[in-house]
Design a protein around this motif. Structure first.
Motif, mmCIF file in Angstrom:
data_model
loop_
_atom_site.group_PDB
_atom_site.id
_atom_site.type_symbol
_atom_site.label_atom_id
_atom_site.label_comp_id
_atom_site.label_asym_id
_atom_site.label_seq_id
_atom_site.Cartn_x
_atom_site.Cartn_y
_atom_site.Cartn_z
ATOM 1 N N GLY A 17 0.948 -1.010 -0.367
ATOM 2 C CA GLY A 17 0.246 -0.271 0.222
ATOM 3 C C GLY A 17 0.362 1.320 0.145
ATOM 4 N N VAL A 18 2.079 1.596 0.870
ATOM 5 C CA VAL A 18 2.541 2.316 0.558
ATOM 6 C C VAL A 18 3.334 2.763 0.096
ATOM 7 C CG1 VAL A 18 4.718 3.357 1.832
ATOM 8 C CG2 VAL A 18 2.715 2.479 3.163
ATOM 9 N N LEU A 19 4.112 1.125 -0.902
ATOM 10 C CA LEU A 19 4.823 2.141 -2.377
ATOM 11 C C LEU A 19 3.703 2.452 -3.637
ATOM 12 C CD1 LEU A 19 7.112 0.686 -4.126
ATOM 13 C CD2 LEU A 19 6.704 -1.123 -4.477
ATOM 14 N N ILE A 20 2.594 1.633 -3.308
ATOM 15 C CA ILE A 20 1.396 2.359 -4.535
ATOM 16 C C ILE A 20 1.520 3.607 -4.264
ATOM 17 C CG2 ILE A 20 -0.929 1.902 -5.373
ATOM 18 C CD1 ILE A 20 -0.493 -0.688 -4.958
ATOM 19 N N ALA A 21 1.201 4.430 -3.461
ATOM 20 C CA ALA A 21 0.788 5.634 -2.781
ATOM 21 C C ALA A 21 2.330 6.568 -2.967
ATOM 22 C CB ALA A 21 0.508 5.650 -1.496
ATOM 23 N N MET A 22 3.016 5.854 -2.580
ATOM 24 C CA MET A 22 4.411 6.379 -2.946
ATOM 25 C C MET A 22 4.219 6.282 -5.044
ATOM 26 S SD MET A 22 7.378 5.344 -0.587
ATOM 27 C CE MET A 22 6.963 5.933 1.954
ATOM 28 N N GLN A 23 4.442 5.671 -5.406
ATOM 29 C CA GLN A 23 5.044 5.599 -6.237
ATOM 30 C C GLN A 23 3.452 6.875 -7.597
ATOM 31 O OE1 GLN A 23 6.754 4.185 -8.755
ATOM 32 N NE2 GLN A 23 7.989 3.119 -6.699
ATOM 33 N N LEU A 24 2.179 6.634 -7.052
ATOM 34 C CA LEU A 24 1.409 7.445 -7.479
ATOM 35 C C LEU A 24 1.712 8.806 -7.301
ATOM 36 C CD1 LEU A 24 -1.917 5.661 -6.569
ATOM 37 C CD2 LEU A 24 -0.929 6.277 -9.291
ATOM 38 N N VAL A 25 2.207 9.357 -5.769
ATOM 39 C CA VAL A 25 2.684 10.309 -6.234
ATOM 40 C C VAL A 25 3.920 11.055 -7.266
ATOM 41 C CG1 VAL A 25 4.050 12.339 -4.167
ATOM 42 C CG2 VAL A 25 2.134 10.420 -3.351
ATOM 43 N N MET A 26 5.227 10.208 -7.081
ATOM 44 C CA MET A 26 6.892 10.421 -8.016
ATOM 45 C C MET A 26 5.829 9.843 -9.107
ATOM 46 S SD MET A 26 9.251 8.318 -5.960
ATOM 47 C CE MET A 26 8.909 7.136 -5.505
ATOM 48 N N ALA A 27 4.784 9.901 -9.646
ATOM 49 C CA ALA A 27 4.275 9.602 -11.497
ATOM 50 C C ALA A 27 3.652 11.122 -11.496
ATOM 51 C CB ALA A 27 3.572 8.189 -11.518
ATOM 52 N N VAL A 46 12.919 9.565 -11.323
ATOM 53 C CA VAL A 46 12.623 8.239 -12.439
ATOM 54 C C VAL A 46 13.691 7.291 -11.107
ATOM 55 C CG1 VAL A 46 13.737 6.586 -14.145
ATOM 56 C CG2 VAL A 46 12.349 9.115 -14.300
ATOM 57 N N SER A 47 14.781 7.550 -11.013
ATOM 58 C CA SER A 47 16.046 7.014 -10.279
ATOM 59 C C SER A 47 15.081 6.541 -8.661
ATOM 60 C CB SER A 47 17.234 7.590 -9.673
ATOM 61 O OG SER A 47 17.422 7.496 -11.009
ATOM 62 N N VAL A 48 14.337 6.832 -8.168
ATOM 63 C CA VAL A 48 13.984 6.581 -7.078
ATOM 64 C C VAL A 48 12.837 5.885 -6.690
ATOM 65 C CG1 VAL A 48 12.854 7.695 -5.024
ATOM 66 C CG2 VAL A 48 14.157 8.846 -5.736
ATOM 67 N N MET A 49 11.463 5.951 -8.290
ATOM 68 C CA MET A 49 10.723 5.128 -8.268
ATOM 69 C C MET A 49 11.601 3.604 -8.285
ATOM 70 S SD MET A 49 8.390 7.892 -10.946
ATOM 71 C CE MET A 49 7.553 6.315 -10.962
ATOM 72 N N ALA A 50 13.550 3.816 -9.829
ATOM 73 C CA ALA A 50 12.830 2.826 -10.160
ATOM 74 C C ALA A 50 13.296 1.207 -8.359
ATOM 75 C CB ALA A 50 13.725 2.533 -10.833
ATOM 76 N N ALA A 51 14.175 2.359 -8.112
ATOM 77 C CA ALA A 51 15.070 2.370 -6.579
ATOM 78 C C ALA A 51 14.078 1.133 -6.012
ATOM 79 C CB ALA A 51 15.476 2.908 -5.871
ATOM 80 N N THR A 52 13.010 1.926 -5.208
ATOM 81 C CA THR A 52 11.766 1.611 -4.396
ATOM 82 C C THR A 52 10.681 -0.089 -5.130
ATOM 83 O OG1 THR A 52 9.996 2.832 -5.490
ATOM 84 C CG2 THR A 52 12.011 3.380 -2.799
ATOM 85 N N LEU A 53 10.829 0.258 -6.791
ATOM 86 C CA LEU A 53 10.321 -0.725 -6.996
ATOM 87 C C LEU A 53 11.048 -2.530 -7.648
ATOM 88 C CD1 LEU A 53 7.927 0.776 -10.291
ATOM 89 C CD2 LEU A 53 7.258 -0.095 -8.072
ATOM 90 N N VAL A 54 12.493 -2.220 -7.461
ATOM 91 C CA VAL A 54 12.685 -3.551 -8.109
ATOM 92 C C VAL A 54 12.896 -4.266 -7.019
ATOM 93 C CG1 VAL A 54 15.535 -4.192 -7.520
ATOM 94 C CG2 VAL A 54 14.691 -2.563 -9.577
ATOM 95 N N PRO A 55 13.350 -4.307 -5.548
ATOM 96 C CA PRO A 55 13.197 -5.696 -4.449
ATOM 97 C C PRO A 55 11.609 -6.338 -4.869
ATOM 98 C CG PRO A 55 13.648 -3.563 -3.538
ATOM 99 C CD PRO A 55 13.113 -3.343 -4.376
ATOM 100 N N VAL A 56 10.483 -5.377 -5.183
ATOM 101 C CA VAL A 56 9.249 -5.958 -5.407
ATOM 102 C C VAL A 56 9.301 -7.310 -6.919
ATOM 103 C CG1 VAL A 56 6.326 -5.130 -5.471
ATOM 104 C CG2 VAL A 56 7.673 -3.917 -3.617
ATOM 105 N N VAL A 57 9.344 -5.910 -7.752
ATOM 106 C CA VAL A 57 9.463 -6.353 -8.631
ATOM 107 C C VAL A 57 10.425 -7.995 -9.166
ATOM 108 C CG1 VAL A 57 9.600 -5.915 -12.011
ATOM 109 C CG2 VAL A 57 8.357 -4.438 -9.592
ATOM 110 N N ALA A 58 11.690 -7.085 -8.831
ATOM 111 C CA ALA A 58 12.454 -8.650 -9.078
ATOM 112 C C ALA A 58 12.588 -9.598 -7.542
ATOM 113 C CB ALA A 58 13.628 -8.268 -9.647
ATOM 114 N N ARG A 59 11.678 -9.336 -6.428
ATOM 115 C CA ARG A 59 12.014 -10.511 -5.986
ATOM 116 C C ARG A 59 12.422 -11.923 -5.917
ATOM 117 N NH1 ARG A 59 6.209 -9.395 -5.432
ATOM 118 N NH2 ARG A 59 5.401 -11.357 -5.037
#
Length: 228
Positions: A17-27, A46-59
């Motif tokens: 939930g926190v990740l989705i909210a942050m991604q929407l704010v940054m987008a 873009v770097s911050v968005m990628a850094a926070t997404l990688v552990p989830v997408v590529a877990r």
């Protein structure tokens, strides 16, 4: 000591939930930055968005399963430091923002250093048993060392890309005073967490730590047992 109830599902949902909210704010912020042609900030967001997404997408591809608790703390810290601090200029609006983040970083890094050595004590591949005082000392220097590397990173970004990560402070435009206060606060945070860890081990109040370590070992048996 009885085990504490675990709620990994709740933590995972909070993390997502926190990740989705942050991604929407940054987008949304990214759209305004592109409109205003602020390309360095576009790159940073873009770097911050990628850094926070990688552990989830590529877990599933990561060699180690990172607990959701640590991922949540990491993305919150990255968001507060790089997005709110650098892009939204919280460092300029709130004079205490930088010091608060460095104090938090000292606490978190001290905790991480403490857990690294604590987990090594649980590893049958490492024939080593360390005293609580040594673990606390390692945690302190680990936190302070990472804080020092971060200050070197800030200096490099300022010199190479023209950022102002090292801020003027107390009449000193060079950023040296800012750097030294950052390191002092890092050291205080790391010292506080090291002391708490030392007291916890000395008084054998380790239930929560043991639960966390046990779950980490169960998720990553290849790191702890021969033949895995």
């Amino acid at each position: 000591m009885s085990e504490q109830p675990e709620s990994p599902g709740l933590v995972k949902r909070a993390h997502l939930g926190v990740l989705i909210a942050m991604q929407l704010v940054m987008a949304l912020e990214l759209l305004f930055l592109v409109r205003d042609a602020r390309w360095m900030h576009v790159f940073l967001v873009v770097s911050v968005m990628a850094a926070t997404l990688v552990p989830v997408v590529a877990r599933k591809r990561l060699p180690v399963v990172i607990p959701s608790e640590l991922q949540l703390l990491a993305i919150l810290f990255i968001f507060a430091t790089l997005f709110l601090g650098e892009v939204r200029d919280y460092y300029e609006w709130l004079w205490w923002w930088d010091l608060a983040l460095h104090g938090t970083a000292g606490l978190l890094l001290g905790l991480l250093g403490f857990l690294i050595v604590y987990i090594l004590n649980e590893n049958e591949l490492v024939d080593l048993r360390m005293r609580p005082s040594f673990i606390a000392l390692f945690a302190f220097f680990f936190g302070l060392g990472i804080g020092t590397l971060w200050e070197m990173f800030e200096f490099a970004m300022d010199q190479l890309f023209g950022f102002t990560m090292q801020k003027p402070m107390l009449g000193d435009p060079s950023g040296l005073t800012d750097t030294m206060w950052d390191l002092i606060v890092d050291a205080i945070g790391a010292a506080v967490m090291s002391f708490i860890g030392w007291r916890t081990m000395k008084e054998q109040r380790k239930g929560r730590i043991d639960n966390w370590v046990r779950r980490f070992i169960q998720r990553n048996p290849q790191l702890f047992y021969r033949g895995k």
